[in-house]
Scaffold this motif. Structure first.
Motif, PDB file in Angstrom:
ATOM      1  N   THR A 162      -3.743   7.757   8.562  1.00  0.00           N
ATOM      2  CA  THR A 162      -2.977   9.017   8.453  1.00  0.00           C
ATOM      3  C   THR A 162      -2.898   9.440   6.993  1.00  0.00           C
ATOM      4  O   THR A 162      -3.063  10.624   6.651  1.00  0.00           O
ATOM      5  N   GLN A 163      -2.674   8.454   6.114  1.00  0.00           N
ATOM      6  CA  GLN A 163      -2.592   8.753   4.675  1.00  0.00           C
ATOM      7  C   GLN A 163      -3.968   9.167   4.132  1.00  0.00           C
ATOM      8  O   GLN A 163      -4.037   9.985   3.201  1.00  0.00           O
ATOM      9  N   ILE A 164      -5.041   8.620   4.721  1.00  0.00           N
ATOM     10  CA  ILE A 164      -6.382   9.017   4.272  1.00  0.00           C
ATOM     11  C   ILE A 164      -6.627  10.484   4.584  1.00  0.00           C
ATOM     12  O   ILE A 164      -7.195  11.234   3.776  1.00  0.00           O
ATOM     13  N   ASN A 165      -6.193  10.918   5.786  1.00  0.00           N
ATOM     14  CA  ASN A 165      -6.329  12.343   6.133  1.00  0.00           C
ATOM     15  C   ASN A 165      -5.462  13.211   5.210  1.00  0.00           C
ATOM     16  O   ASN A 165      -5.848  14.324   4.824  1.00  0.00           O
ATOM     17  N   ALA A 166      -4.275  12.708   4.848  1.00  0.00           N
ATOM     18  CA  ALA A 166      -3.403  13.433   3.907  1.00  0.00           C
ATOM     19  C   ALA A 166      -4.053  13.480   2.524  1.00  0.00           C
ATOM     20  O   ALA A 166      -3.927  14.484   1.784  1.00  0.00           O
ATOM     21  N   LEU A 167      -4.781  12.397   2.195  1.00  0.00           N
ATOM     22  CA  LEU A 167      -5.486  12.344   0.911  1.00  0.00           C
ATOM     23  C   LEU A 167      -6.557  13.434   0.842  1.00  0.00           C
ATOM     24  O   LEU A 167      -6.762  14.061  -0.205  1.00  0.00           O
TER      25      LEU A 167
ATOM     26  N   LEU B 194      -5.956   1.734   1.108  1.00  0.00           N
ATOM     27  CA  LEU B 194      -5.538   2.382   2.357  1.00  0.00           C
ATOM     28  C   LEU B 194      -6.398   1.928   3.536  1.00  0.00           C
ATOM     29  O   LEU B 194      -5.889   1.712   4.649  1.00  0.00           O
ATOM     30  N   ILE B 195      -7.695   1.745   3.312  1.00  0.00           N
ATOM     31  CA  ILE B 195      -8.583   1.266   4.379  1.00  0.00           C
ATOM     32  C   ILE B 195      -8.185  -0.154   4.803  1.00  0.00           C
ATOM     33  O   ILE B 195      -8.083  -0.461   5.991  1.00  0.00           O
TER      34      ILE B 195
ATOM     35  N   PRO C 268       0.805  -1.238   0.000  1.00  0.00           N
ATOM     36  CA  PRO C 268       0.000   0.000   0.000  1.00  0.00           C
ATOM     37  C   PRO C 268       0.830   1.276   0.000  1.00  0.00           C
ATOM     38  O   PRO C 268       0.401   2.300  -0.551  1.00  0.00           O
ATOM     39  N   GLU C 269       2.042   1.240   0.565  1.00  0.00           N
ATOM     40  CA  GLU C 269       2.886   2.432   0.596  1.00  0.00           C
ATOM     41  C   GLU C 269       3.290   2.847  -0.820  1.00  0.00           C
ATOM     42  O   GLU C 269       3.253   4.036  -1.171  1.00  0.00           O
ATOM     43  N   LEU C 270       3.622   1.832  -1.654  1.00  0.00           N
ATOM     44  CA  LEU C 270       3.991   2.123  -3.043  1.00  0.00           C
ATOM     45  C   LEU C 270       2.777   2.630  -3.824  1.00  0.00           C
ATOM     46  O   LEU C 270       2.893   3.572  -4.634  1.00  0.00           O
TER      47      LEU C 270
END
Length: 840
Positions: free
Chosen positions: A54-59, A47-48, A15-17
């Motif tokens: 954290t990445q969802i909030n950044a999204l 992401l879920i 998921p990071e990539l």
């Protein structure tokens, strides 16, 4: 641009990539919006799944600050994906961010509907309220579907009044209720036990020209049947036809199910028969559910023949029986106690290609355990494994409970360890079963150890666990500790229930602390735990037992005011109390009242009456009560006979007493407890010839004679110069191998010496000394094993040896002792302790 979505999907496990790839694409202002949103949907799910919130909030920030892409639509898409994935709180926070960034851009009602529905599915009613208020502020007009969601959620949560208010506000918001709206409200009222309010909604539907559908009618029919209001249910069936609807099989299954649950199986059976044969009325044919409901109903009411006939007809009519039918049949056979046939059914299922489920095996295991066939139950569990079915926590818990019930704690512990080794972890029920058994066995330390292990392994003490602990503490006499533990429950956020208070109040009453019990009663009500008839009966019984009958009647008055009727236990307690006060007129009045109310007296009722009448010298009246009990075909227990025998003997009516005794033998057989009781009463009344017959018969039956007053009996025989009878009794006791009080020999030896029968006296003297030797050896063995108890026989023998009554017999006996006398074992090796019926 499907390649981008494909690239993201290929990196689901990385998921990071996937996140880095999307960020690079998002930085391109010329990237097509359709492809962007498609890849956004894929990424959000990745992401879920990886819990990268954290990445969802950044999204969110990435979307809102995107230079050219329509961020509003993208954010809505993000919110929808989050809501559908069960992350409602996160979706709502994204909604608030979107509203703050685009305050003037309207949102669709479908988005709010989705969020409301997801909040209800996640059991978050506070979020529903928040969303509805946000809709109104945002001027997004709710639609009928929105109101239906709100009504459904409120009904499911039990807020029926609020649901009705929402229903009434629909028109104010320009929405008309539809069939589904009414169906939700009707279902809510019926589930809450208010079918009449649901019925009133039919009139509302009529006023706005909406015809109720069959689902609504079926819901009401089922609810009225459950309450036993079959007339109302029949009227509804007629209404269905009047509205040009045809009652379907669901309608009839609802009626049959409700009637069977209410115990009205014969009434359900008539409907079932009509469905089978009365095709001219247009009734639907019964389906498999109908048959299963009837089969279950027949077994529930013990109508096994009817169940057998139905099951046979199902097979003969070519119905393809499913696992559910077989499981009902298995459960019925087990309930009937026909375990062998139940095991044959398992084989039949396999032959017909229906693999028994774990439920099938658990039914068999449960039946075997309830019949104490624990080895067979264990074998069935092994059979499960052989057929590839792994025992579950229910299987293990049933068997463990069976071991605990039989007091086999070691086996239960082994099973528990075996259960854990096989990867099946116990639940609270499993642990509670073992805990309850440990308390019953008095193994307090082991119970405490189990509680510690439960805590260590993360098992929360539920209310059932605490109730078991409290019951154990109370039964072991530690009531103060029990009360402390109950107070701890409140501190641990566990609410004591009715059983909790019943245990404590019962223990306090038994200890005579009625004032403390009353305080607990007041505390219980103050904490919104309301008493039932059992709590009231505890107070009534203990007050009556202590002669406080007027106080008991005051409790009774409060009990009836709260809507509880007198039970059999209540009547028995009151009859006991009135009898102790010799208020016989009132006592007979209660007996008549019982009969008028259809409450049938039991053996305790009559025993209480007989006891009180006998204690007041009303033996004739007591005998009449006893005769009435027999005429009512109420089986007396041993106490019933003892209650009559004792007073008859006390007033010298030995012939009637002997008749009662003979009747007791015909009823219960030759029980040791009956013989010892009759013998002792005859001895006390100096009816020695009768006593002699009974004692000799008891010796022939090899009864244990510890409860017989044989020493007093022998002394009385000698006192009235029935020396020959006394000698015969002693000889028979020795011949039968009984070990008894050596002091019994002394009055016989004295009598024989006085009558010049020196040889017989010497023979008895030798027996006495041999028996004393045996007693001394037995007491030495006791001391070797640290049995700190002085032998009763030794104490009596020493007192005889040192007595000084002027007869000179003791000295002559000592002079007769010669070295080398044999010490034959005259203990009663063959005497058996017979089981006898508990006469408590």
């Amino acid at each position: 641009m499907r390649e981008l979505s494909k690239a993201l999907i290929n990196n689901t496990n990385n998921p990071e990539l996937a996140w880095q790839i999307f960020k690079r694409i998002a930085s391109n202002p010329n990237f097509p919006s359709d492809a962007f949103n498609q890849s956004l949907s894929v990424l959000t799910r990745i992401l879920i799944g990886a819990k990268m919130f954290t990445q969802i909030n950044a999204l969110q920030q990435l979307l809102l600050l995107h230079p050219s892409n329509p961020s509003h639509d993208s954010m809505v898409l993000l919110i929808r994906v989050l809501a559908k994935s069960g992350h409602v709180s996160l979706a709502i926070s994204q909604l608030q961010a979107l509203r703050a960034h685009h305050p003037n851009k309207p949102l669709s009602v479908s988005l709010y509907n989705l969020l409301i529905r997801s909040s209800l599915q996640q059991n978050l009613p506070d979020r529903v309220q928040l969303l509805y208020e946000d809709m109104i502020v945002s001027r997004v007009p709710p639609e009928t579907y929105t109101f239906n969601l709100l009504i459904s959620g409120l009904c499911d949560s039990g807020y029926l009044d609020d649901a009705r208010k929402v229903f009434d506000k629909m028109r104010e918001r320009g929405c008309l209720p539809n069939e589904f709206t009414f169906g939700l409200l009707v279902r809510g009222y019926c589930r809450a036990g208010h079918p009449n309010q649901g019925l009133e909604l039919l009139e509302v539907m009529k006023s706005i020209q909406i015809v109720p559908n069959l689902v609504i009618y079926n819901t009401l029919v089922s609810a009225f049947c459950k309450e036993g209001k079959t007339d109302e249910a029949e009227k509804l069936v007629e209404m269905i036809r009047e509205n040009n609807l045809v009652p379907n099989v669901v309608t009839f299954n609802s009626r049959i199910s409700a009637l069977c649950n209410a115990g009205k199986v014969l009434e359900a059976s008539r409907i079932f028969r009509d469905m089978q044969v009365d095709k001219f009325l247009g009734l639907p044919q019964p389906n498999m559910i109908t048959h299963n409901l009837m089969l279950q109903g027949f077994f529930k009411e013990g109508l096994t023949k009817e169940a057998e006939t139905l099951f046979k007809s199902m097979k003969e009519n070519g119905n393809a029986l499913k696992i559910e039918t077989y499981n009902i049949w298995l459960k019925g056979l087990v309930k009937k106690g026909n375990l062998f046939e139940a095991q044959l059914v398992l084989n039949e299922m396999t032959e017909k290609g229906i693999s028994p489920s774990i439920v099938s095996y658990n039914i068999i295991i449960d039946g075997l355990c309830k019949n104490s066939m624990l080895r067979d139950a264990k074998n069935v569990m092994n059979l499960m494994r052989n057929h590839g079915i792994v025992p579950d926590v229910i299987s293990y818990s049933i068997l463990l409970h069976g071991y605990c019930k039989k007091g086999k704690i070691n086996e239960a512990n082994k099973l528990l360890h075996n259960m854990i080794e096989n990867g099946c972890f116990p639940n609270n029920y499993t642990c509670n079963s073992l805990l309850e058994s440990l308390w019953k066995e008095g193994k307090v330390l082991e119970a405490d150890e189990l509680l510690k292990k439960m805590k260590e392994r993360g098992y929360d003490h539920d209310t059932v666990t605490y109730n078991i602990i409290l019951d154990g503490l109370c039964k072991s006499g530690n009531v103060e500790k029990a009360i402390e533990t109950m107070n701890e429950m409140w501190n641990q956020d566990y609410k004591p229930d009715l059983i909790t208070y019943s245990v404590i109040i019962n223990a306090l009453c038994k200890n005579g602390n009625l004032d403390e019990a009353k305080k607990k009663f007041i505390e219980m009500i103050g904490r919104n735990v309301y008493p039932d008839e059992i709590i009231y009966d505890i107070f009534v019984y203990n007050l009556c037992k202590r002669g406080r009958v007027s106080s008991a009647f005051r409790v009774l008055k409060d009990m009836e005011k709260k809507g509880y009727n007198k039970s059999l236990q209540t009547y028995n307690s009151l009859i006991l109390g009135l009898g102790m006060k010799s208020q016989f007129f009132e006592m007979y009045g209660l007996l008549n009242e019982m009969k008028e109310r259809g409450i049938y007296p039991n053996v305790i009722t009559y025993n209480n009456m007989i006891k009180s009448l006998c204690e007041s010298g009303k033996i004739d009246d007591a005998c009449k009560v006893f005769d009435e009990m027999l005429s009512k075909e109420i089986s007396p227990n041993i106490t019933s006979f003892k209650l009559l025998i004792k007073p008859l003997c006390q007033i010298g009516e030995f012939t009637p007493a002997r008749e009662v005794f003979d009747l007791s033998l015909r009823t219960f057989g030759h029980k040791e407890v009956l013989y010892s009781f009759m013998f002792n009463e005859l001895v006390k009344g100096d009816e020695l010839f009768e006593a002699n017959d009974i004692f000799m018969s008891s010796l022939d039956r090899c009864f244990h004679i510890g409860d017989f007053l044989y020493q007093d009996f022998i002394g009385r025989l000698c006192k009235v110069e029935l020396l020959e009878n006394a000698s015969d009794v002693l000889k028979k006791m020795v011949q039968k191998g009984y070990s008894f009080e050596p002091a019994c020999f002394m009055p016989v030896i004295d009598g024989l010496r006085v009558n010049g029968k020196k040889n017989e006296a010497d023979e008895f003297s030798e027996w006495m000394l041999e028996m004393n030797s045996e007693v001394r050896v037995s007491n030495r063995v006791d001391r070797m094993f640290d049995r700190r108890k002085v032998g009763k026989n030794e104490k009596n023998w020493e007192s005889v040896l040192h007595r000084d009554d002027g007869s000179g017999v003791t000295l002559k006996i000592l002079n007769k002792i010669q070295k080398g006398w044999g010490h034959a074992n005259i203990s009663n090796q063959n005497s058996a302790k017979y089981d006898f019926i508990d006469d408590s």
